[in-house]
Design a protein around this motif. Structure first.
Motif, PDB file in Angstrom:
ATOM      1  N   LEU A  55      -5.558   8.253   5.091  1.00 45.46           N
ATOM      2  CA  LEU A  55      -5.159   9.650   5.169  1.00 45.46           C
ATOM      3  C   LEU A  55      -4.179   9.849   4.395  1.00 45.46           C
ATOM      4  N   TYR A  56      -4.134  10.104   3.115  1.00 47.15           N
ATOM      5  CA  TYR A  56      -2.937  10.083   2.085  1.00 47.15           C
ATOM      6  C   TYR A  56      -2.216  11.403   1.819  1.00 47.15           C
ATOM      7  N   ASN A 143     -12.172  14.743  -7.146  1.00 47.20           N
ATOM      8  CA  ASN A 143     -11.843  13.921  -8.400  1.00 47.20           C
ATOM      9  C   ASN A 143     -10.351  13.898  -8.532  1.00 47.20           C
ATOM     10  N   LEU A 144      -9.775  12.654  -8.545  1.00 46.98           N
ATOM     11  CA  LEU A 144      -8.504  12.403  -8.705  1.00 46.98           C
ATOM     12  C   LEU A 144      -8.199  11.966 -10.187  1.00 46.98           C
ATOM     13  N   VAL A 149      -4.273   8.341  -8.776  1.00 47.76           N
ATOM     14  CA  VAL A 149      -4.796   7.432  -7.997  1.00 47.76           C
ATOM     15  C   VAL A 149      -3.625   6.337  -8.256  1.00 47.76           C
ATOM     16  N   PHE A 150      -2.853   6.218  -9.470  1.00 48.48           N
ATOM     17  CA  PHE A 150      -1.627   5.316  -9.341  1.00 48.48           C
ATOM     18  C   PHE A 150      -0.732   5.679  -8.348  1.00 48.48           C
ATOM     19  N   ASP A 151      -0.497   6.866  -8.203  1.00 47.52           N
ATOM     20  CA  ASP A 151       0.397   7.318  -6.990  1.00 47.52           C
ATOM     21  C   ASP A 151       0.160   6.969  -5.620  1.00 47.52           C
ATOM     22  N   ILE A 152      -0.954   7.137  -5.432  1.00 52.14           N
ATOM     23  CA  ILE A 152      -1.372   6.797  -4.090  1.00 52.14           C
ATOM     24  C   ILE A 152      -1.359   5.236  -3.787  1.00 52.14           C
ATOM     25  N   GLN A 160      -4.793  -2.944  -5.060  1.00 51.87           N
ATOM     26  CA  GLN A 160      -5.408  -1.784  -5.561  1.00 51.87           C
ATOM     27  C   GLN A 160      -7.007  -2.094  -5.570  1.00 51.87           C
ATOM     28  N   GLN A 161      -7.806  -1.222  -4.878  1.00 49.04           N
ATOM     29  CA  GLN A 161      -9.236  -1.506  -4.778  1.00 49.04           C
ATOM     30  C   GLN A 161      -9.931  -0.110  -5.186  1.00 49.04           C
TER      31      GLN A 161
END
Length: 197
Positions: A55-56, A143-144, A149-152, A160-161
């Motif tokens: 949960l981000y 859709n990110l 995605v980089f920030d998460i 990273q996966q």
């Protein structure tokens, strides 16, 4: 409407749905399904077969933000709930890339097949019922952007996966504050007249 346990119950329901489906899937029956925190992402789980749910982000659902509260059994209006959207990152973990990608594809398909979680599913993995029988939570693909995605993954950049992003809409957190009940009416004064100047 769910109480404060609604966030945790939603996370457990998503994982429980995947775990139940995996029991009948020969290749994934031994997979582990876990809720992750950012510190868990920093420790890769590539040596085991599993799916993590991170949960981000949590936002207030703007379309339901001004909804009225429900009325209780005595007809009193309760404070309005806080309508939340829960933003998740679903990640598959495996020893090899092929298994990891198959597990991720399978997980996405299972969640798409049950895109609306009814109260029975939401309450199935909670210690006590959290959601009312008429409540549902909708799972929507999110859709990110590459920057999102980089920030998460900033918390675990080296690990990273490939992942799938979802929004669980709308988890309504009900207030525990009950309105003060005015005393019953004792008398009525229906007199009227001209007010002296």
């Amino acid at each position: 409407m769910a109480g404060y346990a609604g966030i945790a119950a939603t996370s457990q329901a998503i994982l429980g749905l995947l775990e139940s489906a995996a029991a009948g899937e020969p290749g994934f029956a031994s997979a582990a399904f876990s809720v992750y925190t950012s510190s868990d992402l920093q420790r890769p789980q590539a040596d085991r077969l599993g799916v993590s749910l991170y949960l981000y982000h949590i936002t207030v659902n703007t379309s339901r933000r001004n909804a009225l509260g429900r009325t209780d059994e005595q007809g009193r209006r309760l404070p309005p709930p806080v309508p939340l959207d829960l933003h998740y990152l679903l990640t598959a973990w495996a020893k090899d890339a092929s298994t990891q990608q198959r597990l991720l594809g399978w997980s996405v398909r299972v969640l798409q097949d049950t895109a609306t979680l009814p109260a029975g599913v939401l309450n199935a993995h909670a210690p006590e019922p959290v959601f009312r029988p008429s409540e549902t939570v909708e799972l929507i693909w999110e859709n990110l952007t590459r920057q999102d995605v980089f920030d998460i993954w900033e918390v675990a950049r080296a690990n990273q996966q490939p992942s799938a992003a979802y929004v669980a809409r709308v988890v309504e957190i009900e207030s525990t504050v009950r309105p003060a009940e005015p005393p019953p009416v004792q008398t009525r004064d229906l007199r009227f007249g001209v007010v002296p100047a």
